[in-house]
Design a protein around this motif. Sequence first.
Motif, PDB file in Angstrom:
ATOM      1  N   UNK A  54       0.789  -1.219   0.000  1.00 45.10           N
ATOM      2  CA  UNK A  54       0.000   0.000   0.000  1.00 45.10           C
ATOM      3  C   UNK A  54       0.828   1.281   0.000  1.00 45.10           C
ATOM      4  N   UNK A  55       1.878   1.323   0.784  1.00 48.32           N
ATOM      5  CA  UNK A  55       2.621   2.572   0.959  1.00 48.32           C
ATOM      6  C   UNK A  55       3.913   2.639   0.158  1.00 48.32           C
ATOM      7  N   UNK A  56       4.165   1.669  -0.707  1.00 42.50           N
ATOM      8  CA  UNK A  56       5.391   1.724  -1.494  1.00 42.50           C
ATOM      9  C   UNK A  56       5.362   2.950  -2.401  1.00 42.50           C
ATOM     10  N   UNK A  61      -0.955   7.187  -7.370  1.00 40.88           N
ATOM     11  CA  UNK A  61      -0.904   8.192  -8.417  1.00 40.88           C
ATOM     12  C   UNK A  61      -0.998   9.581  -7.811  1.00 40.88           C
ATOM     13  N   UNK A  62      -0.497  10.558  -8.546  1.00 41.85           N
ATOM     14  CA  UNK A  62      -0.615  11.946  -8.104  1.00 41.85           C
ATOM     15  C   UNK A  62      -2.077  12.369  -8.226  1.00 41.85           C
ATOM     16  N   UNK A  63      -2.643  12.883  -7.150  1.00 36.99           N
ATOM     17  CA  UNK A  63      -4.022  13.346  -7.151  1.00 36.99           C
ATOM     18  C   UNK A  63      -4.045  14.812  -6.752  1.00 36.99           C
ATOM     19  N   UNK A  68       1.326  13.840  -0.853  1.00 38.03           N
ATOM     20  CA  UNK A  68       2.054  12.600  -0.671  1.00 38.03           C
ATOM     21  C   UNK A  68       3.103  12.822   0.411  1.00 38.03           C
ATOM     22  N   UNK A  69       3.036  12.043   1.481  1.00 39.88           N
ATOM     23  CA  UNK A  69       3.903  12.217   2.637  1.00 39.88           C
ATOM     24  C   UNK A  69       4.975  11.138   2.607  1.00 39.88           C
ATOM     25  N   UNK A  70       6.195  11.535   2.282  1.00 41.29           N
ATOM     26  CA  UNK A  70       7.291  10.577   2.153  1.00 41.29           C
ATOM     27  C   UNK A  70       7.826  10.185   3.530  1.00 41.29           C
ATOM     28  N   UNK A  71       8.159   8.918   3.666  1.00 39.02           N
ATOM     29  CA  UNK A  71       8.830   8.479   4.890  1.00 39.02           C
ATOM     30  C   UNK A  71       9.755   7.316   4.573  1.00 39.02           C
ATOM     31  N   UNK A  87      -0.601   9.121   2.026  1.00 45.89           N
ATOM     32  CA  UNK A  87      -1.282  10.227   1.344  1.00 45.89           C
ATOM     33  C   UNK A  87      -2.327  10.843   2.256  1.00 45.89           C
ATOM     34  N   UNK A  88      -2.471  12.115   2.104  1.00 44.30           N
ATOM     35  CA  UNK A  88      -3.409  12.871   2.927  1.00 44.30           C
ATOM     36  C   UNK A  88      -4.169  13.843   2.051  1.00 44.30           C
TER      37      UNK A  88
END
Length: 568
Positions: A54-56, A61-63, A68-71, A87-88
Amino acid sequence: MTFSPLLRFAGLCLLAISSAQAAVPAHYIVFERDAQGRAEPVFYTQVQLADGQHDRAGALAVERGVERIAYRALRNGAKSAMAYEARQANFLRAEFARDPRYGDGTIESHPLLRDPHRAFVVRVPLADADAIEFGEGAGRTAQRFDLRALALDASRLRLAATTVSAGVSGAVGDKALNSANRLDILVLGDGYTAAEQSLFAEHAAALKTAMFQVSPYKEYQSFVNWQAGFVASGQSGADHPPYQAGCTGTNCCADSAARSDPRAGRFVATALDATFCTSQIHRLLTARSSKVMAAAAGFPDWDKIIVTVNDPVYGGAGGSYAVLSAHSSAALIAIHEFGHSFHGLADEYETPYPGFPACSDVGGSVPCEANVTNQSNASLVKWRSWFTPGLPIPTPDGTAGTGLFEGARYRSAGMYRPVDASCLMRALGTSFCPVCRQEYVRKLYRGGFGSPAAGIDLIEPGSESPVPSATVNYVRGSTRRFSTRLLRPGAGTLGVQWYLDGVAIPGATSPSYDFVQTATTPATRTLELRVTDRTAFVQPSMAGDLLRHQRRWTIRVGNAARTLAQVR
């Protein structure tokens, strides 16, 4: 015997590393963000994910309107090479039928509104992380969270008491068959007491019926796992702040439409904090996003969430998930919002929206959504293959067919849509136009909505026999069956063809093929299965390779004695 959270954490880590089963033990953490963008964990549990994808990074996609919160995942102090993203949704959408009492589907809209709760979920496999680190951003420093400490402190987090949803209904598709190869939609309820679980099941079933009678959802329902999760509330309904001119708080409503609210002044205790008049818009019915995401841990593989609220007053919202009331016309809000959040479509109506971010298909760095364009050159319009023959381009209003109609994306001039009026992205209660319908199908195959990261596969992953990743040692003169299981849409046909060394095998058009070779040569063969969705919903010129899937096996031909030696 009971185990401490830390021992349970360690045990699950070992399971994640050693187990060959499909389910992946994972951390499930809900965060809320403050005004400075710093994250605070408010809920933690451990779950089993279908594939842990899920979080890879790159899986989403860009919405527009979604951050998009990178970690980074850390294990034993070392950062993983794999990048992750949560994503938030930063905004809420407030779009309603102007007058649902009389079937007027004209959309009454409001500017995008900041989500007051700003929540997101991290889902990362235990085998990948015992800590995570969010990167630096504008005005904020990096944050690191020790997941072992979170596991120990889970009961003390702010939303620890949130009830994790319990299953009510099964999947539209076949969840048990291959959840990792489906779009997972989770329906949660708010404002339903423990005694009203059957009522929630009725409302969830009615929403499913409303959604899957719409094309192309209907034709591709086998690609969807539809789960309904019950969450018990202390009281029924939602909050109804009463009208008060000039109100700026949450206990009253400045929107004059609240004057006619039959439940004005009613406040109730519900599990997900459903309330009308969010941001002083009476019909804007929302639930607290962090509580929704915490409750969703009961179905951790969700890709999209819809919340149905046990309240008869018309209302709803769009954003990271759709919310709708139990009003008979509210399902149309959720379907329209799904066009935004899943298809990635733009609104096609012309109500002015000052300051809305611009797009351009003529030039610039931000292209327009699939169903709108500022390109008026007929030979360059991205949906030109859908044009009805003989229509003038641009196309006059009132003309039937697919063309280029001026007025879309909150502008009356300079922006165009595919059809005149009959599209769900322009008016509620209609249907999706061919371009919007096509984009749903392309998104299913393209991915970017969570898991599967690369989109849905017509050949069910894991169903192949023998497995394609290993060379198949074949005994000359014997019969070896190669087989797969196919995922079929509810309409149209699949093109199925087997190839041997790149040449189509006559009559080999089923999901299985029996390979036989009596000659000693060729000693190495390549067997391939190609499956194509021949849907009329996607123009071939706009399909690319999305609708074609394949598997390939390498076969080593040998005599019985030599082949047995190779196996040993």
